[in-house]
Design a protein around this motif. Structure first.
Motif, PDB file in Angstrom:
ATOM      1  N   SER A 122       0.846  -1.186   0.000  1.00 52.38           N
ATOM      2  CA  SER A 122       0.000   0.000   0.000  1.00 52.38           C
ATOM      3  C   SER A 122       0.888   1.244   0.000  1.00 52.38           C
ATOM      4  O   SER A 122       1.765   1.382   0.848  1.00 52.38           O
ATOM      5  N   LEU A 123       0.671   2.126  -0.953  1.00 53.87           N
ATOM      6  CA  LEU A 123       1.429   3.371  -1.063  1.00 53.87           C
ATOM      7  C   LEU A 123       0.475   4.557  -1.011  1.00 53.87           C
ATOM      8  O   LEU A 123      -0.691   4.429  -1.374  1.00 53.87           O
ATOM      9  N   PRO A 124       0.965   5.720  -0.575  1.00 51.61           N
ATOM     10  CA  PRO A 124       0.108   6.909  -0.585  1.00 51.61           C
ATOM     11  C   PRO A 124      -0.365   7.233  -1.998  1.00 51.61           C
ATOM     12  O   PRO A 124       0.376   7.076  -2.969  1.00 51.61           O
ATOM     13  N   LYS A 125      -1.588   7.669  -2.099  1.00 48.38           N
ATOM     14  CA  LYS A 125      -2.176   8.013  -3.401  1.00 48.38           C
ATOM     15  C   LYS A 125      -1.807   9.432  -3.807  1.00 48.38           C
ATOM     16  O   LYS A 125      -1.685  10.321  -2.972  1.00 48.38           O
ATOM     17  N   ARG A 126      -1.636   9.637  -5.099  1.00 47.56           N
ATOM     18  CA  ARG A 126      -1.343  10.963  -5.638  1.00 47.56           C
ATOM     19  C   ARG A 126      -2.464  11.928  -5.258  1.00 47.56           C
ATOM     20  O   ARG A 126      -3.635  11.607  -5.371  1.00 47.56           O
ATOM     21  N   GLY A 127      -2.067  13.108  -4.754  1.00 48.29           N
ATOM     22  CA  GLY A 127      -3.027  14.124  -4.368  1.00 48.29           C
ATOM     23  C   GLY A 127      -3.342  14.151  -2.882  1.00 48.29           C
ATOM     24  O   GLY A 127      -3.925  15.112  -2.385  1.00 48.29           O
ATOM     25  N   ALA A 128      -2.964  13.093  -2.151  1.00 54.15           N
ATOM     26  CA  ALA A 128      -3.211  13.074  -0.706  1.00 54.15           C
ATOM     27  C   ALA A 128      -2.364  14.151  -0.027  1.00 54.15           C
ATOM     28  O   ALA A 128      -1.288  14.502  -0.500  1.00 54.15           O
TER      29      ALA A 128
ATOM     30  N   VAL B 158      -1.327  11.384   4.703  1.00 53.63           N
ATOM     31  CA  VAL B 158      -0.275  10.366   4.619  1.00 53.63           C
ATOM     32  C   VAL B 158       0.189   9.975   6.017  1.00 53.63           C
ATOM     33  O   VAL B 158       0.320   8.790   6.339  1.00 53.63           O
ATOM     34  N   GLU B 159       0.416  10.970   6.864  1.00 47.71           N
ATOM     35  CA  GLU B 159       0.882  10.679   8.225  1.00 47.71           C
ATOM     36  C   GLU B 159      -0.189   9.952   9.033  1.00 47.71           C
ATOM     37  O   GLU B 159       0.113   9.070   9.825  1.00 47.71           O
ATOM     38  N   ALA B 160      -1.455  10.277   8.814  1.00 48.53           N
ATOM     39  CA  ALA B 160      -2.542   9.590   9.520  1.00 48.53           C
ATOM     40  C   ALA B 160      -2.640   8.126   9.080  1.00 48.53           C
ATOM     41  O   ALA B 160      -2.875   7.237   9.899  1.00 48.53           O
ATOM     42  N   GLN B 161      -2.437   7.858   7.793  1.00 49.86           N
ATOM     43  CA  GLN B 161      -2.571   6.500   7.269  1.00 49.86           C
ATOM     44  C   GLN B 161      -1.333   5.646   7.500  1.00 49.86           C
ATOM     45  O   GLN B 161      -1.436   4.469   7.828  1.00 49.86           O
ATOM     46  N   PHE B 162      -0.128   6.228   7.333  1.00 51.92           N
ATOM     47  CA  PHE B 162       1.103   5.443   7.374  1.00 51.92           C
ATOM     48  C   PHE B 162       1.967   5.713   8.606  1.00 51.92           C
ATOM     49  O   PHE B 162       3.001   5.096   8.779  1.00 51.92           O
ATOM     50  N   GLY B 163       1.564   6.653   9.433  1.00 51.28           N
ATOM     51  CA  GLY B 163       2.353   6.993  10.612  1.00 51.28           C
ATOM     52  C   GLY B 163       3.449   7.983  10.270  1.00 51.28           C
ATOM     53  O   GLY B 163       3.582   8.447   9.141  1.00 51.28           O
ATOM     54  N   ALA B 164       4.255   8.292  11.271  1.00 52.56           N
ATOM     55  CA  ALA B 164       5.344   9.248  11.079  1.00 52.56           C
ATOM     56  C   ALA B 164       6.443   8.616  10.224  1.00 52.56           C
ATOM     57  O   ALA B 164       6.771   7.442  10.395  1.00 52.56           O
TER      58      ALA B 164
END
Length: 111
Positions: free
Chosen positions: A37-43, A48-54
């Motif tokens: 799972s990778l951050p989506k373009r435009g996020a 990003v920090e909420a979904q993947f942490g620091a």
């Protein structure tokens, strides 16, 4: 003459086998990465920090010369398995890092 031809053929066969093996390993790695799972373009950075942490490391923004409109600041966040690139506050790309330094692929980022 036959000895040289045979030697060259064996050498080529061994080299071709090594290249094929490396290509296979890279193809297998790409196939396994499709599940990452990778951050989506435009996020946003907050999303990003909420979904993947620091991130493990945050790099300062770098902008090109001239106007900010043509050369906006780009920020990079490093995670264990991937890097995220932001333009201002939004994701423009996320890239999976190499598993090993000898892996074939894009050159690593130098700091």
């Amino acid at each position: 003459m036959k000895r040289i031809t045979l030697s060259l053929a064996l050498s080529f066969g061994l080299l071709a086998g090594a290249a094929a093996q490396a290509d296979t390993l890279l193809i297998q790695r790409v196939q396994t990465e499709q599940g990452i799972s990778l951050p989506k373009r435009g996020a946003t950075m907050a999303q990003v920090e909420a979904q993947f942490g620091a991130p493990t490391q945050k790099f300062g923004a770098v902008a090109g010369p001239g106007s900010r409109k043509r050369n906006p600041p780009i920020t990079r966040w490093a995670y264990n398995n991937f890097n995220v690139f932001f333009e201002y506050n939004h994701v423009v790309d996320a890239v999976v890092v190499k598993a090993r330094p000898e892996e074939i692929g894009p050159a690593p980022v130098r700091n």
